[in-house]
Design an enzyme around this catalytic site. Structure first.
Site, PDB file in Angstrom:
ATOM      1  N   ASN A 146       7.226  27.614 145.615  1.00 36.99           N
ATOM      2  CA  ASN A 146       8.317  27.322 144.677  1.00 36.99           C
ATOM      3  C   ASN A 146       9.215  28.537 144.417  1.00 36.99           C
ATOM      4  O   ASN A 146       9.960  28.566 143.442  1.00 36.99           O
ATOM      5  CB  ASN A 146       7.762  26.742 143.363  1.00 36.99           C
ATOM      6  CG  ASN A 146       6.705  27.640 142.742  1.00 36.99           C
ATOM      7  OD1 ASN A 146       6.531  28.781 143.161  1.00 36.99           O
ATOM      8  ND2 ASN A 146       5.990  27.129 141.756  1.00 36.99           N
ATOM      9  N   ARG A 284       6.852  36.032 134.072  1.00 35.92           N
ATOM     10  CA  ARG A 284       5.808  35.682 133.113  1.00 35.92           C
ATOM     11  C   ARG A 284       6.216  36.196 131.744  1.00 35.92           C
ATOM     12  O   ARG A 284       6.704  37.330 131.610  1.00 35.92           O
ATOM     13  CB  ARG A 284       4.458  36.301 133.495  1.00 35.92           C
ATOM     14  CG  ARG A 284       3.741  35.601 134.644  1.00 35.92           C
ATOM     15  CD  ARG A 284       3.338  34.162 134.301  1.00 35.92           C
ATOM     16  NE  ARG A 284       2.698  33.473 135.398  1.00 35.92           N
ATOM     17  CZ  ARG A 284       3.314  32.650 136.268  1.00 35.92           C
ATOM     18  NH1 ARG A 284       4.608  32.418 136.150  1.00 35.92           N
ATOM     19  NH2 ARG A 284       2.633  32.056 137.219  1.00 35.92           N
ATOM     20  N   GLN A 313       0.742  29.735 127.004  1.00 36.19           N
ATOM     21  CA  GLN A 313       1.344  28.442 127.316  1.00 36.19           C
ATOM     22  C   GLN A 313       0.321  27.329 127.131  1.00 36.19           C
ATOM     23  O   GLN A 313      -0.793  27.481 127.645  1.00 36.19           O
ATOM     24  CB  GLN A 313       1.904  28.442 128.740  1.00 36.19           C
ATOM     25  CG  GLN A 313       3.125  29.315 128.867  1.00 36.19           C
ATOM     26  CD  GLN A 313       3.842  29.227 130.206  1.00 36.19           C
ATOM     27  OE1 GLN A 313       4.840  29.874 130.411  1.00 36.19           O
ATOM     28  NE2 GLN A 313       3.347  28.447 131.135  1.00 36.19           N
ATOM     29  N   HIS A 332       8.118  25.908 130.740  1.00 34.48           N
ATOM     30  CA  HIS A 332       7.908  26.460 132.092  1.00 34.48           C
ATOM     31  C   HIS A 332       8.107  25.361 133.145  1.00 34.48           C
ATOM     32  O   HIS A 332       7.184  24.628 133.461  1.00 34.48           O
ATOM     33  CB  HIS A 332       6.479  27.022 132.158  1.00 34.48           C
ATOM     34  CG  HIS A 332       6.217  27.863 133.352  1.00 34.48           C
ATOM     35  ND1 HIS A 332       5.098  28.635 133.480  1.00 34.48           N
ATOM     36  CD2 HIS A 332       6.915  28.060 134.494  1.00 34.48           C
ATOM     37  CE1 HIS A 332       5.123  29.258 134.635  1.00 34.48           C
ATOM     38  NE2 HIS A 332       6.216  28.915 135.279  1.00 34.48           N
TER      39      HIS A 332
HETATM   40  P1  NDP Z   1       5.913  37.901 145.595  1.00 31.90           P
HETATM   41  O1  NDP Z   1       4.481  38.285 145.654  1.00 31.90           O
HETATM   42  O2  NDP Z   1       6.649  37.570 146.836  1.00 31.90           O
HETATM   43  O3  NDP Z   1       6.747  39.045 144.905  1.00 31.90           O
HETATM   44  C1  NDP Z   1       6.317  39.819 143.878  1.00 31.90           C
HETATM   45  C2  NDP Z   1       6.899  41.210 144.062  1.00 31.90           C
HETATM   46  O4  NDP Z   1       6.685  41.936 142.863  1.00 31.90           O
HETATM   47  C3  NDP Z   1       6.262  41.963 145.208  1.00 31.90           C
HETATM   48  O5  NDP Z   1       7.245  42.250 146.169  1.00 31.90           O
HETATM   49  C4  NDP Z   1       5.749  43.215 144.524  1.00 31.90           C
HETATM   50  O6  NDP Z   1       6.145  44.326 145.251  1.00 31.90           O
HETATM   51  C5  NDP Z   1       6.543  43.290 143.249  1.00 31.90           C
HETATM   52  N1  NDP Z   1       5.909  44.073 142.195  1.00 31.90           N
HETATM   53  C6  NDP Z   1       4.628  44.033 141.780  1.00 31.90           C
HETATM   54  N2  NDP Z   1       4.454  44.910 140.769  1.00 31.90           N
HETATM   55  C7  NDP Z   1       5.643  45.507 140.561  1.00 31.90           C
HETATM   56  C8  NDP Z   1       6.083  46.500 139.664  1.00 31.90           C
HETATM   57  N3  NDP Z   1       5.244  47.072 138.789  1.00 31.90           N
HETATM   58  N4  NDP Z   1       7.393  46.877 139.718  1.00 31.90           N
HETATM   59  C9  NDP Z   1       8.228  46.327 140.617  1.00 31.90           C
HETATM   60  N5  NDP Z   1       7.856  45.391 141.514  1.00 31.90           N
HETATM   61  C10 NDP Z   1       6.578  44.983 141.473  1.00 31.90           C
HETATM   62  O7  NDP Z   1       5.997  36.698 144.561  1.00 31.90           O
HETATM   63  P2  NDP Z   1       7.221  35.732 144.219  1.00 31.90           P
HETATM   64  O8  NDP Z   1       8.478  36.483 144.343  1.00 31.90           O
HETATM   65  O9  NDP Z   1       7.084  34.452 144.933  1.00 31.90           O
HETATM   66  O10 NDP Z   1       6.870  35.451 142.688  1.00 31.90           O
HETATM   67  C11 NDP Z   1       6.922  36.502 141.732  1.00 31.90           C
HETATM   68  C12 NDP Z   1       6.369  36.033 140.402  1.00 31.90           C
HETATM   69  O11 NDP Z   1       7.211  35.030 139.853  1.00 31.90           O
HETATM   70  C13 NDP Z   1       4.988  35.352 140.491  1.00 31.90           C
HETATM   71  O12 NDP Z   1       3.951  36.287 140.500  1.00 31.90           O
HETATM   72  C14 NDP Z   1       4.981  34.527 139.231  1.00 31.90           C
HETATM   73  O13 NDP Z   1       4.512  35.289 138.134  1.00 31.90           O
HETATM   74  C15 NDP Z   1       6.452  34.190 139.016  1.00 31.90           C
HETATM   75  N6  NDP Z   1       6.722  32.789 139.349  1.00 31.90           N
HETATM   76  C16 NDP Z   1       7.231  31.963 138.378  1.00 31.90           C
HETATM   77  C17 NDP Z   1       7.455  30.635 138.613  1.00 31.90           C
HETATM   78  C18 NDP Z   1       8.054  29.743 137.574  1.00 31.90           C
HETATM   79  O14 NDP Z   1       7.916  28.526 137.679  1.00 31.90           O
HETATM   80  N7  NDP Z   1       8.741  30.276 136.579  1.00 31.90           N
HETATM   81  C19 NDP Z   1       7.115  30.039 139.909  1.00 31.90           C
HETATM   82  C20 NDP Z   1       6.712  31.005 140.913  1.00 31.90           C
HETATM   83  C21 NDP Z   1       6.484  32.316 140.605  1.00 31.90           C
HETATM   84  P3  NDP Z   1       5.133  45.330 145.864  1.00 31.90           P
HETATM   85  O15 NDP Z   1       4.336  44.567 146.817  1.00 31.90           O
HETATM   86  O16 NDP Z   1       6.066  46.329 146.464  1.00 31.90           O
HETATM   87  O17 NDP Z   1       4.320  45.830 144.763  1.00 31.90           O
END
Ligand code: NDP
Length: 398
Positions: A146, A284, A313, A332
């Protein structure tokens, strides 16, 4: 085996008999080339409501045929909940981040048979990952299912905040034609500086979608994007968040919630932002300090805040974000469009098929496996626990 499936309630009007559209587009592949979920079979029609109790993620027939016990419930909070009672001998727990079945250390200690916790969606912060690691429980989610749904919602929310869309809509409902009231906080996005916290699946998709708006794009990440992508999108990379928030007009938060990102946006960080900045948080709720956000909207330090994620939630009725000014909050929902549900229901089935047949689950779905972070968990998470305070979700019922 016993599978406990925690889902949100059916619509108050009852489970739908018809839908607004007859079909949903069929996607071939995710934007980065990752394969879409590919279970052996599905027992639902894409476009149906699958995320609520009656939809049961389309798993009923499949699990019945294999003679597994399936418990489906929305009653997930508090010691007397169906979830807490059924958990004690469950082998698999499945829940969606929209209506998370919090798996705290205490609950995991009670779940003596638990082997697999599946997130039907993305974001497994509702599981105490440290405790799952210690107990050897596999945690898996449906990576990418998603991410684009959310990226689209973020563009919607950024525009809605900057243009101040919701108050204008409300004037129409109130039978008014109050143009000056509508526009006194309305701006154009063009020319603004927009920064993404993280450029993973969602963050990068948002940056790509915003490029045609003529904005200046920024991002901060632990793993920097390639020079090619930075050039293509004209991105400015910031080594730290502080440097990015100081120059941006709009911030979109796209990192997971883990031990290092909890309450990242607190009074101190918000005070370093430009006065009148906007924040859109669909990642989140707990990445932001709820009271600090409400304070900043009241003082004018923030011009707007929108998002669909809260903590806990469902959000208690007295959650400060329900009544703060200049917000564009929804429950959400961004990642649970009917389109997204078809993908993550198929993804859950794929994970279950692998689990039952003792085949490896796709690496890109794994967060924790064999007592350590694994797969996407290694890339995007740190070990730890962010479920503290989740027991307050029971207050929603009161
Ligand atoms: P990904 O795993 O593709 O992306 C998450 C990114 O966050 C990674 O590239 C990671 O980079 C980076 N990251 C982690 N920690 C940090 C930090 N401290 N500072 C900066 N960057 C950081 O996941 P998605 O993009 O698909 O999803 C991201 C989040 O969105 C999910 O974890 C979830 O919480 C939320 N979400 C919400 C939804 C909703 O319905 N509202 C649905 C889907 C997701 P690196 O590897 O370089 O650390």
């Amino acid at each position: 085996m016993k599978i406990v499936l925690v889902l949100y309630d059916d619509p108050v009007t009852g489970y739908p008999k018809t839908y607004a559209r007859d079909t949903i587009p069929k996607l071939e592949v995710y934007p980065d080339g990752q394969k879409l979920p590919n279970p052996k079979r599905i027992d639902f029609k894409p476009g149906e409501l699958l995320g609520s109790v009656s939809g049961a993620l389309g798993l009923k027939k499949f699990l019945k045929e294999l003679e597994h016990t399936l418990i489906v419930t929305s009653d997930k909070d508090g010691p007397d909940s169906v979830f807490e009672k059924e958990l004690v001998d469950a082998d698999v727990v499945i829940s969606q981040p929209f209506w998370p079945a919090y798996l705290t250390k205490e609950r995991l200690a009670k779940a003596k048979n638990l082997k697999l916790a599946i997130t039907a969606g993305i974001g497994s912060d509702h599981v105490d990952l440290q405790a799952a690691i210690a107990k050897g429980i596999t945690v898996a989610e449906v990576t990418f299912c998603n991410s684009i749904s959310v990226a689209e919602y973020i563009v919607l929310m950024i525009l809605s905040l900057v243009k101040d869309y919701i108050p204008s809509y409300n004037w129409v409902v109130k039978k008014g034609w109050n143009i000056a009231d509508c526009v006194q906080r309305s701006y154009d996005l063009e020319g603004m500086d927009v920064g993404s916290v993280a450029a993973g699946h969602i963050g990068l998709a948002v940056l790509r979608r915003l490029k045609p708006f003529g904005v200046k794009l920024h991002y901060t990440e632990r793993h920097r994007l390639s020079e090619k992508v930075e050039k293509e999108l004209g991105l400015t990379y910031h080594e730290n968040l502080e440097s990015m928030v100081r120059v941006c007009d709009v911030i979109t938060i796209n990192c997971p919630l883990h031990a290092e990102t909890e309450h990242l946006f607190n009074d101190r960080l918000i005070s370093q932002m430009k006065r009148g900045s906007y924040i859109v948080n669909t990642a989140r709720g707990k990445i932001c300090d709820a009271e600090a956000i409400a304070r900043a909207l009241k003082s004018g330090q923030l011009a707007g805040y929108a998002g669909d994620v809260w903590f806990p939630q469902p959000a208690p009725k007295d959650h400060p974000w329900r009544e703060m000014p200049h917000d564009g909050m929804t429950p959400h929902v961004s990642g649970t469009s009917l389109s997204a549900q078809a993908r993550y229901a198929a993804g859950v089935r794929e994970i279950l098929e692998c689990f039952f047949e003792k085949k490896p689950i796709r690496t890109e779905y794994l967060i924790v496996d064999q007592g350590k972070l694994a797969g996407i968990g290694v890339h995007s998470y740190v070990a730890g626990d962010t479920t503290g305070g989740s027991e307050r979700a029971i207050q929603f019922k009161k």
